[in-house]
Write an enzyme that holds these catalytic residues in place. Structure first.
Site, PDB file in Angstrom:
ATOM      1  N   ARG A  51     -22.007   8.608   1.046  1.00 42.16           N
ATOM      2  CA  ARG A  51     -21.897   8.769   2.491  1.00 42.16           C
ATOM      3  C   ARG A  51     -21.615  10.192   2.937  1.00 42.16           C
ATOM      4  O   ARG A  51     -22.322  10.737   3.783  1.00 42.16           O
ATOM      5  CB  ARG A  51     -20.755   7.906   3.059  1.00 42.16           C
ATOM      6  CG  ARG A  51     -21.179   6.562   3.566  1.00 42.16           C
ATOM      7  CD  ARG A  51     -20.017   5.618   3.431  1.00 42.16           C
ATOM      8  NE  ARG A  51     -19.671   5.528   2.023  1.00 42.16           N
ATOM      9  CZ  ARG A  51     -20.265   4.693   1.193  1.00 42.16           C
ATOM     10  NH1 ARG A  51     -21.162   3.864   1.624  1.00 42.16           N
ATOM     11  NH2 ARG A  51     -19.935   4.668  -0.086  1.00 42.16           N
ATOM     12  N   THR A  52     -20.550  10.766   2.394  1.00 40.53           N
ATOM     13  CA  THR A  52     -20.098  12.032   2.983  1.00 40.53           C
ATOM     14  C   THR A  52     -21.167  13.107   2.860  1.00 40.53           C
ATOM     15  O   THR A  52     -21.497  13.793   3.820  1.00 40.53           O
ATOM     16  CB  THR A  52     -18.769  12.464   2.342  1.00 40.53           C
ATOM     17  OG1 THR A  52     -17.863  11.373   2.442  1.00 40.53           O
ATOM     18  CG2 THR A  52     -18.180  13.665   3.054  1.00 40.53           C
TER      19      THR A  52
HETATM   20  C1  NCD Z   1     -13.794   7.914   0.373  1.00 40.74           C
HETATM   21  C2  NCD Z   1     -13.524   9.161  -0.427  1.00 40.74           C
HETATM   22  O1  NCD Z   1     -14.403   9.736  -1.035  1.00 40.74           O
HETATM   23  O2  NCD Z   1     -12.370   9.550  -0.413  1.00 40.74           O
HETATM   24  N1  NCD Z   1     -15.126   7.719   0.683  1.00 40.74           N
HETATM   25  C3  NCD Z   1     -15.714   8.443   1.684  1.00 40.74           C
HETATM   26  O3  NCD Z   1     -15.759   9.639   1.689  1.00 40.74           O
HETATM   27  N2  NCD Z   1     -16.230   7.757   2.704  1.00 40.74           N
HETATM   28  C4  NCD Z   1     -13.092   6.733  -0.130  1.00 40.74           C
HETATM   29  C5  NCD Z   1     -13.174   6.363  -1.569  1.00 40.74           C
HETATM   30  O4  NCD Z   1     -13.809   7.018  -2.385  1.00 40.74           O
HETATM   31  O5  NCD Z   1     -12.559   5.354  -1.913  1.00 40.74           O
END
Ligand code: NCD
Length: 366
Positions: A51-52
């Site tokens: 996602r990020t």
């Molecule tokens: C999170 C992260 O990478 O900290 N995910 C994200 O960026 N949406 C949460 C996770 O990895 O559990």
């Protein structure tokens, strides 16, 4: 130059400004389609992400900009032993802005020492994740209509869950919010964050049972047990199924409670909950992209760093005791510390002879 390392780098007024800019971007995306033309975003992901990284890249592409970068430390010169500061200095020659994710806590604070362009922390170890918080704030604003006077349940791995830390920091600056911190004893919120809550007078309670707490919440923020941050496999296996939100538990929740999760999910939310109208975690993904568009525009439009009262940083002649801190591996990085005068002891804020907290990873030095 303006960076975003922790969510507290933005004032509450700026959070509001980003939220209203995001609302406009959501309504009139075509107005922004060429806003970042000619600019380049570099996504430097030394740690896995779906996602990020893609959200940052999609945001920049939708703003008419370009993207470059790498996914995975093994695809970069980090695998040859290059320091974070050398990588960042190099990439500053290719990009107008950098979004970086790193497994070591405090890595972005080291990065800005050599950066020539704005740096965004896209997650550093179990420490901070401010842009997920931007997604979370937009979700709360859209789905609950407000960011204040909310009772928020944080559930799961509150020790290593960096999204939890950043979200708590953000919401504790809005009036009337209250936290219920639901976790196994081993995975409680780090002490320095509890000190911040207590100093700010934000009510919170630590609890272990999701069933007992779910009935009183406005929002439930579920998290994954962060397998990759555990030192022992046995401990992970023992704790991994601590909380599973299913239809039965959802029946105990208020009708207007929303369920959030930064994703990825492992098994902590049963897939059957996805059909419940209170499940908001896939909406969070969309809001995240819009907030990142607003953030990129903001950071690339600002030229001056507004004066922010900095905390005093000192050297103690010692190394940080956190083996996951960037200062434990980055060559030539001077360990820096903040003096602290209060800690949480037995749930109470207690004055102590001065102690030190690492300026990179925030770990209390014991
Ligand atoms: C999170 C992260 O990478 O900290 N995910 C994200 O960026 N949406 C949460 C996770 O990895 O559990």
């Amino acid at each position: 130059m303006r960076h975003l390392l922790s969510i507290t780098d933005l004032t509450v007024e700026e959070l509001e400004e980003l939220l209203s800019s995001a609302a406009d971007i959501e309504q009139y995306p075509e107005k922004y389609a060429q806003r970042m033309a000619g600019k380049i975003l570099a996504t430097l992901f030394f740690e896995p992400s779906t996602r990020t990284r893609l959200s940052f890249e999609a945001a920049m592409l939708e703003l008419g900009g370009h993207v470059t970068g790498f996914a995975g430390a093994s695809n970069s010169s980090a695998s040859k032993g290059e320091s974070v500061r050398d990588t960042i200095r190099t990439v500053s020659c290719y990009a107008s802005i950098i979004a970086m994710r790193h497994p070591l806590e405090g890595a972005p604070w080291a990065a800005v020492q050599s950066a020539q362009v704005p740096v965004i922390n896209a997650g550093d170890g179990g420490h901070h994740h401010p842009t997920q918080t931007l997604a979370d704030l937009m979700t709360l604003k859209k789905e609950k209509g407000r960011l204040d006077h909310l009772k928020i349940g944080m559930c799961g791995d509150l020790r290593f869950g960096r999204t939890v830390h950043s979200l708590m920091e953000a919401l504790s600056r809005y009036p009337g919010n209250e936290f219920v911190l639901i976790s196994p004893r081993e995975l409680r919120v780090p002490g320095n964050l509890l000190v911040d809550l207590a100093e700010a007078g934000v009510p919170y309670r630590e609890a272990e049972s999701l069933e007992e707490e779910i009935g009183g919440l406005d929002a439930l923020y579920m998290t994954r047990i962060q397998q990759e941050r555990f030192f022992s496999v046995e401990e992970y296996l023992r704790l991994k199924d601590s909380y599973i939100l299913d239809e039965e538990k959802m029946r105990l929740a208020p009708k207007d409670m929303i369920v959030m999760h930064p994703l990825p999910r492992v098994n902590e939310i049963d897939v059957k909950v996805d059909n419940d109208p209170r499940a908001c975690y896939f909406k969070q993904v969309m809001y995240g992209k819009i907030m990142r568009k607003a953030l990129i525009i903001k950071l690339l439009s600002e030229t001056a760093l507004p004066a922010k009262p900095g905390r005093v940083q000192i050297t103690t002649g010692k190394q940080c005791k956190n083996p996951r801190c960037i200062s434990s591996t980055e060559q030539g990085l001077e360990p820096l510390f903040y003096p602290v005068h209060q800690v949480m002891r037995h749930g109470r804020l207690t004055r102590i002879p001065t102690k030190y907290v690492c300026a990179y990873c925030d770990m209390e030095q014991v």
